[in-house]
Design a protein around this motif. Structure first.
Motif, PDB file in Angstrom:
ATOM      1  N   TYR A  31     -13.412   6.284   5.300  1.00  0.00           N
ATOM      2  CA  TYR A  31     -12.772   6.802   4.090  1.00  0.00           C
ATOM      3  C   TYR A  31     -11.366   7.311   4.398  1.00  0.00           C
ATOM      4  O   TYR A  31     -10.401   7.027   3.672  1.00  0.00           O
ATOM      5  N   GLU A  35      -7.669   5.640   3.027  1.00  0.00           N
ATOM      6  CA  GLU A  35      -6.627   6.438   2.382  1.00  0.00           C
ATOM      7  C   GLU A  35      -5.320   6.343   3.158  1.00  0.00           C
ATOM      8  O   GLU A  35      -4.246   6.131   2.572  1.00  0.00           O
ATOM      9  N   ALA A  40      -6.665   3.587  -1.116  1.00  0.00           N
ATOM     10  CA  ALA A  40      -7.530   4.456  -1.908  1.00  0.00           C
ATOM     11  C   ALA A  40      -7.053   4.514  -3.352  1.00  0.00           C
ATOM     12  O   ALA A  40      -5.896   4.193  -3.662  1.00  0.00           O
ATOM     13  N   ASP A  41      -7.940   4.947  -4.239  1.00  0.00           N
ATOM     14  CA  ASP A  41      -7.644   5.070  -5.662  1.00  0.00           C
ATOM     15  C   ASP A  41      -8.169   6.419  -6.153  1.00  0.00           C
ATOM     16  O   ASP A  41      -9.128   6.496  -6.910  1.00  0.00           O
ATOM     17  N   ASN A  45     -13.745   4.199  -6.447  1.00  0.00           N
ATOM     18  CA  ASN A  45     -14.180   3.254  -5.405  1.00  0.00           C
ATOM     19  C   ASN A  45     -15.148   3.904  -4.416  1.00  0.00           C
ATOM     20  O   ASN A  45     -15.343   5.123  -4.413  1.00  0.00           O
ATOM     21  N   TYR A  67     -10.500  10.691  -0.875  1.00  0.00           N
ATOM     22  CA  TYR A  67     -10.888  10.055   0.390  1.00  0.00           C
ATOM     23  C   TYR A  67     -10.492  10.879   1.604  1.00  0.00           C
ATOM     24  O   TYR A  67     -11.200  10.907   2.603  1.00  0.00           O
ATOM     25  N   THR A 121     -12.449  -1.789  -2.875  1.00  0.00           N
ATOM     26  CA  THR A 121     -11.165  -1.141  -3.137  1.00  0.00           C
ATOM     27  C   THR A 121     -10.524  -1.636  -4.429  1.00  0.00           C
ATOM     28  O   THR A 121     -10.814  -2.740  -4.911  1.00  0.00           O
ATOM     29  N   SER A 123      -6.970  -1.511  -4.515  1.00  0.00           N
ATOM     30  CA  SER A 123      -5.577  -1.381  -4.070  1.00  0.00           C
ATOM     31  C   SER A 123      -4.680  -2.188  -5.001  1.00  0.00           C
ATOM     32  O   SER A 123      -5.123  -3.138  -5.664  1.00  0.00           O
TER      33      SER A 123
END
Length: 262
Positions: A31, A35, A40-41, A45, A67, A121, A123
């Protein structure tokens, strides 16, 4: 004393087996790395890891945590039916598991018992490529390892277990899947292997978008060379991915912030 802006939970180390604790450390590290590398979002996710020695159990993030906040003790253990088997005391936060994450990850873990880790993800690069009709193009050596990547058509937010069958069928025995108009998903026999696949897939997506933005013809690679290159990345041809990279990445995290091990 807890540092302002951080979360602290009682350690889960004495509440699980040594094998599970190691899986928790590796998953928390993944995780943090997702990030760090810009995939990461916020709290959306998921990354999941199978619990060693426990059939039908996997670890996943608590919905509501960033994250970079994930630690070994903050992860929640669930079964394939979505039942929470164990989780830390979140106090007033009362964090649980996001349903969309459970639907996707439980489907893959149930269908692919050899898979130890699933990464999904949103992204910017994978979302952009997922929205292109051409999909991921084998423009670079990195992209060629995904020459036979799978595709799953968009059916809306993944909240219905009815979609699990088509998602698993589209993934097949592959290590990567483009979720059309959505993002990307990869699997690995170890957490390190899964991260390696996702990192490379992200690079392939970013490089394709950069090349497309140049508005210049692509340099073609002969089909035979594409096929030979793809074969060079298949199991049995080269060492398993993550074997060398993962220890180095853990050292990187330890230098940056070792709290993922808590």
């Amino acid at each position: 004393m807890t540092t302002p802006g951080t979360l602290a939970f009682p350690s889960m180390k004495n509440r699980c087996s040594p094998a599970e604790w190691q899986a928790r450390i590796d998953l928390a590290a993944c995780y943090r790395l997702i990030e760090f590398y810009g995939m990461a979002d916020m709290i959306a996710n998921h990354i999941s890891a199978r619990v060693p020695g426990e059939d039908g159990a996997f670890l996943i993030n608590a919905y509501g945590m960033m994250y970079e906040e994930i630690t070994a003790s903050s992860l929640i253990k669930v079964d394939h039916d979505g039942n929470i088997l164990s989780k830390p005391d979140f106090g007033d936060l009362e964090y649980g598991v996001n349903k969309a994450g459970y639907v996707i990850h439980s489907a893959v873990h149930a269908a692919r018992p050899e898979v130890a880790c699933v990464i999904h993800t949103h992204s910017w690069a994978s979302m952009a490529v997922s929205s292109l009709d051409c999909g991921l193009l084998p423009l670079t050596q990195t992209a060629m390892r995904f020459l036979k990547i799978g595709y799953h058509e968009y059916e809306g937010v993944v909240l219905d277990t009815a979609e699990q069958a088509s998602l698993v069928a589209d993934l097949g025995q592959s290590e990567a899947l483009i979720l059309r108009n959505h993002g990307a998903l990869v699997v690995g026999n170890t957490v390190g292997e899964a991260f390696n696949w996702m990192h490379r897939l992200e690079l392939a997506c970013r490089s394709q978008l950069a090349a497309m933005a140049c508005n210049s013809p692509f340099r073609p690679v002969p089909p035979a060379v594409l096929e030979a290159t793809w074969k060079n990345y298949q199991p049995g041809t080269r060492r398993p991915y993550g074997v060398m990279e993962w220890p180095a990445l853990l050292r990187k995290l330890d230098r940056m912030d070792p709290s993922f091990r808590d």
